[in-house]
Motif scaffolding. Sequence first.
Motif, mmCIF file in Angstrom:
data_model
loop_
_atom_site.group_PDB
_atom_site.id
_atom_site.type_symbol
_atom_site.label_atom_id
_atom_site.label_comp_id
_atom_site.label_asym_id
_atom_site.label_seq_id
_atom_site.Cartn_x
_atom_site.Cartn_y
_atom_site.Cartn_z
ATOM 1 N N VAL A 8 0.863 -1.167 0.000
ATOM 2 C CA VAL A 8 0.000 0.000 0.000
ATOM 3 C C VAL A 8 0.907 1.225 0.000
ATOM 4 O O VAL A 8 1.791 1.349 0.847
ATOM 5 N N ARG A 9 0.687 2.106 -0.972
ATOM 6 C CA ARG A 9 1.467 3.343 -1.071
ATOM 7 C C ARG A 9 0.535 4.527 -0.903
ATOM 8 O O ARG A 9 -0.350 4.741 -1.729
ATOM 9 N N LEU A 10 0.741 5.276 0.163
ATOM 10 C CA LEU A 10 -0.018 6.486 0.400
ATOM 11 C C LEU A 10 0.777 7.643 -0.198
ATOM 12 O O LEU A 10 1.897 7.920 0.232
ATOM 13 N N VAL A 11 0.200 8.278 -1.206
ATOM 14 C CA VAL A 11 0.860 9.347 -1.938
ATOM 15 C C VAL A 11 0.193 10.669 -1.581
ATOM 16 O O VAL A 11 -1.040 10.756 -1.493
ATOM 17 N N VAL A 30 -14.784 -3.673 -6.832
ATOM 18 C CA VAL A 30 -15.101 -2.283 -6.513
ATOM 19 C C VAL A 30 -14.425 -1.889 -5.200
ATOM 20 O O VAL A 30 -13.746 -0.882 -5.121
ATOM 21 N N ARG A 31 -14.602 -2.711 -4.181
ATOM 22 C CA ARG A 31 -13.987 -2.451 -2.875
ATOM 23 C C ARG A 31 -12.887 -3.469 -2.617
ATOM 24 O O ARG A 31 -13.090 -4.670 -2.744
ATOM 25 N N LEU A 32 -11.733 -2.955 -2.229
ATOM 26 C CA LEU A 32 -10.595 -3.771 -1.827
ATOM 27 C C LEU A 32 -10.427 -3.607 -0.325
ATOM 28 O O LEU A 32 -10.425 -2.480 0.179
ATOM 29 N N THR A 33 -10.306 -4.724 0.392
ATOM 30 C CA THR A 33 -10.080 -4.689 1.833
ATOM 31 C C THR A 33 -8.749 -5.375 2.122
ATOM 32 O O THR A 33 -8.506 -6.486 1.655
ATOM 33 N N ARG A 63 -12.677 1.727 -5.646
ATOM 34 C CA ARG A 63 -12.250 2.183 -6.962
ATOM 35 C C ARG A 63 -13.165 3.281 -7.509
ATOM 36 O O ARG A 63 -12.832 3.918 -8.494
ATOM 37 N N ASN A 64 -14.309 3.497 -6.870
ATOM 38 C CA ASN A 64 -15.284 4.468 -7.373
ATOM 39 C C ASN A 64 -15.720 5.491 -6.315
ATOM 40 O O ASN A 64 -16.698 6.195 -6.523
ATOM 41 N N ARG A 65 -15.032 5.554 -5.195
ATOM 42 C CA ARG A 65 -15.368 6.523 -4.146
ATOM 43 C C ARG A 65 -14.120 7.319 -3.776
ATOM 44 O O ARG A 65 -13.006 6.828 -3.903
ATOM 45 N N TRP A 66 -14.351 8.499 -3.263
ATOM 46 C CA TRP A 66 -13.266 9.424 -2.935
ATOM 47 C C TRP A 66 -12.878 9.337 -1.455
ATOM 48 O O TRP A 66 -12.595 10.337 -0.811
ATOM 49 N N LEU A 91 -6.139 3.144 -6.884
ATOM 50 C CA LEU A 91 -5.603 2.444 -8.053
ATOM 51 C C LEU A 91 -5.033 1.125 -7.554
ATOM 52 O O LEU A 91 -4.156 1.107 -6.684
ATOM 53 N N VAL A 92 -5.552 0.021 -8.071
ATOM 54 C CA VAL A 92 -5.152 -1.302 -7.604
ATOM 55 C C VAL A 92 -4.449 -2.047 -8.723
ATOM 56 O O VAL A 92 -5.011 -2.234 -9.807
#
Length: 165
Positions: A8-11, A30-33, A63-66, A91-92
């Motif tokens: 996981v990269r927090l940019v 859609v959702r990655l956990t 992938r579709n929410r902010w 982005l996955v």
Amino acid sequence: MSARSVEVRLVKAGRTKISYPADVVADDGVRLTVRAPWAADGVRDFGFVRFEPGDVFTEHYWRNRWYAVKEVRGGDGALKGWYCDVTRPVLVGRDAVVVEDLDLDLWVSADGTEVLRLDEEEFAASGLADRDPAAATAAREALDALEALARAGRLPGASQATGLR
């Protein structure tokens, strides 16, 4: 699906703020956990919560929410609460997850009674509203939506045992 790890990269502002390995728990397209231990060095005391070695984060990215919703548990398994980041949609890739932090955050206590908007001054100072007005609007709307969901006890990704989801 067999267990796999991702980085996981927090940019933030074009630079990697932190990166850490996490285990994929679920991915429905859609959702990655993912689940990961506290990745920063030492203790981070916000006043309303302490993140420290031994804490475990179950992180929900869309992938579709902010935004992203991170359930935080202490090393003893006790729920501390949820730390929500306002981000661009995640982005996955096969081995990496890239999350662009947009400065705004929300904290929700374990019992759901404390809902705190965080870093609004930092967001205003970031210049995003000038550089990318559409993204700034989406970020503010995401924070408002997260707060409304948290206050209604419907935070996505929150454990159902607390009355939040």
